[in-house]
Design an enzyme around this catalytic site. Structure first.
Site, PDB file in Angstrom:
ATOM      1  N   GLY A  45       0.849  -1.188   0.000  1.00  0.00           N
ATOM      2  CA  GLY A  45       0.000   0.000   0.000  1.00  0.00           C
ATOM      3  C   GLY A  45       0.884   1.237   0.000  1.00  0.00           C
ATOM      4  O   GLY A  45       1.982   1.213   0.558  1.00  0.00           O
ATOM      5  N   GLN A  50       3.159   9.916   1.126  1.00  0.00           N
ATOM      6  CA  GLN A  50       4.415   9.166   1.273  1.00  0.00           C
ATOM      7  C   GLN A  50       5.374   9.390   0.104  1.00  0.00           C
ATOM      8  O   GLN A  50       6.535   8.983   0.173  1.00  0.00           O
ATOM      9  CB  GLN A  50       4.134   7.659   1.387  1.00  0.00           C
ATOM     10  CG  GLN A  50       3.449   7.286   2.700  1.00  0.00           C
ATOM     11  CD  GLN A  50       3.249   5.786   2.780  1.00  0.00           C
ATOM     12  OE1 GLN A  50       2.313   5.254   2.203  1.00  0.00           O
ATOM     13  NE2 GLN A  50       4.138   5.105   3.483  1.00  0.00           N
ATOM     14  N   CYS A  92       5.214  -0.018   7.691  1.00  0.00           N
ATOM     15  CA  CYS A  92       4.928   1.134   6.835  1.00  0.00           C
ATOM     16  C   CYS A  92       6.202   1.511   6.096  1.00  0.00           C
ATOM     17  O   CYS A  92       7.278   1.542   6.696  1.00  0.00           O
ATOM     18  CB  CYS A  92       4.462   2.297   7.715  1.00  0.00           C
ATOM     19  SG  CYS A  92       4.070   3.778   6.772  1.00  0.00           S
ATOM     20  N   LEU A  93       6.086   1.801   4.795  1.00  0.00           N
ATOM     21  CA  LEU A  93       7.270   2.166   4.019  1.00  0.00           C
ATOM     22  C   LEU A  93       7.935   3.432   4.565  1.00  0.00           C
ATOM     23  O   LEU A  93       9.130   3.627   4.373  1.00  0.00           O
ATOM     24  CB  LEU A  93       6.895   2.371   2.544  1.00  0.00           C
ATOM     25  CG  LEU A  93       6.461   1.112   1.775  1.00  0.00           C
ATOM     26  CD1 LEU A  93       5.988   1.497   0.379  1.00  0.00           C
ATOM     27  CD2 LEU A  93       7.568   0.082   1.710  1.00  0.00           C
ATOM     28  N   HIS A 134      -5.093   1.617   7.360  1.00  0.00           N
ATOM     29  CA  HIS A 134      -3.733   2.167   7.446  1.00  0.00           C
ATOM     30  C   HIS A 134      -3.534   3.268   6.387  1.00  0.00           C
ATOM     31  O   HIS A 134      -3.024   4.342   6.704  1.00  0.00           O
ATOM     32  CB  HIS A 134      -2.731   1.015   7.246  1.00  0.00           C
ATOM     33  CG  HIS A 134      -1.293   1.414   7.267  1.00  0.00           C
ATOM     34  ND1 HIS A 134      -0.411   0.985   8.234  1.00  0.00           N
ATOM     35  CD2 HIS A 134      -0.560   2.208   6.422  1.00  0.00           C
ATOM     36  CE1 HIS A 134       0.787   1.502   7.982  1.00  0.00           C
ATOM     37  NE2 HIS A 134       0.725   2.237   6.888  1.00  0.00           N
ATOM     38  N   GLU A 135      -3.951   2.984   5.146  1.00  0.00           N
ATOM     39  CA  GLU A 135      -3.713   3.951   4.064  1.00  0.00           C
ATOM     40  C   GLU A 135      -4.607   5.185   4.212  1.00  0.00           C
ATOM     41  O   GLU A 135      -4.164   6.308   3.967  1.00  0.00           O
ATOM     42  CB  GLU A 135      -3.924   3.306   2.689  1.00  0.00           C
ATOM     43  CG  GLU A 135      -2.969   2.153   2.373  1.00  0.00           C
ATOM     44  CD  GLU A 135      -1.500   2.490   2.573  1.00  0.00           C
ATOM     45  OE1 GLU A 135      -1.100   3.638   2.350  1.00  0.00           O
ATOM     46  OE2 GLU A 135      -0.743   1.587   2.981  1.00  0.00           O
ATOM     47  N   HIS A 138      -3.179   7.549   6.586  1.00  0.00           N
ATOM     48  CA  HIS A 138      -2.112   8.388   6.004  1.00  0.00           C
ATOM     49  C   HIS A 138      -2.691   9.685   5.442  1.00  0.00           C
ATOM     50  O   HIS A 138      -2.072  10.744   5.539  1.00  0.00           O
ATOM     51  CB  HIS A 138      -1.414   7.657   4.852  1.00  0.00           C
ATOM     52  CG  HIS A 138      -0.246   6.805   5.270  1.00  0.00           C
ATOM     53  ND1 HIS A 138       0.861   7.324   5.894  1.00  0.00           N
ATOM     54  CD2 HIS A 138      -0.002   5.480   5.133  1.00  0.00           C
ATOM     55  CE1 HIS A 138       1.735   6.352   6.126  1.00  0.00           C
ATOM     56  NE2 HIS A 138       1.234   5.208   5.675  1.00  0.00           N
TER      57      HIS A 138
HETATM   58 NI    NI Z   1       2.080   3.290   5.767  1.00  0.00          NI
END
Ligand code: NI
Length: 169
Positions: A45, A50, A92-93, A134-135, A138
């Site tokens: 995701g 991000q 998370c990236l 989660h997304e 963000h």
């Molecule tokens: Ni994330």
């Protein structure tokens, strides 16, 4: 085009993003670039903030390119229904190497636009429900480390500061 991933504590990750209003070729190019950037980073995701773009846009693919039908584009998404509970590990990236269990709803329904502006409904359970929550977090400027206990968060923040000092972050 592959965008570099913005890491915590960049302030763009902790600010709400603004709605997408123009559904044009530029947006569709951005969606394609987001999938490409997500695959390059080995993620399932990715949300626009991000990659440094404060727009309400996120892409998800739990199959990591194996199943074309798993590619999901959520633009201006809203969670319309939440059911049950789950407590599973997330990463998370923007927080590489950090993993922690997060309380989430077990099943969610999400209403979102696609890259052409059409509204669609998506159902998610288990991992997909976690990815949706989660997304979408963000897009509201919320990272998963702000959904865990203050004690666990402090340990993580300390670990990150240590890595920053060592030049590993
Ligand atoms: Ni994330």
């Amino acid at each position: 085009m592959i965008y570099p991933i913005v890491k915590f504590p960049d302030p763009i990750l902790q600010r709400p993003s603004t709605p997408v209003t123009e559904f044009n070729d530029e947006l569709r190019k951005l969606v394609a670039d987001m999938f490409e950037s997500m695959y390059a980073a080995q993620g399932i995701g990715l949300a626009a903030p991000q990659i440094g773009i404060a727009k309400r846009l996120t892409v998800i693919d739990l199959s990591n390119q194996k199943e074309p039908k798993d590619k999901i584009v959520l633009i201006n998404p809203e969670i319309t229904l939440r059911e049950g509970k789950q407590f599973e590990e997330e990463g998370c990236l923007s927080l590489p190497e950090i993993r922690e269990k997060v309380r989430r709803s077990a099943r969610v329904m999400v209403k979102a636009q696609d890259e052409f502006g059409n509204w669609k409904e998506h159902e998610g359970t288990e991992l997909l429900a976690r990815a949706f929550q989660h997304e979408i977090d963000h897009l509201d400027g919320v990272l998963f480390i702000f959904r865990i206990s203050a004690l666990k968060r402090d340990l993580i923040l300390r670990r990150i500061r240590k890595m920053q000092r060592a030049g590993e972050w």
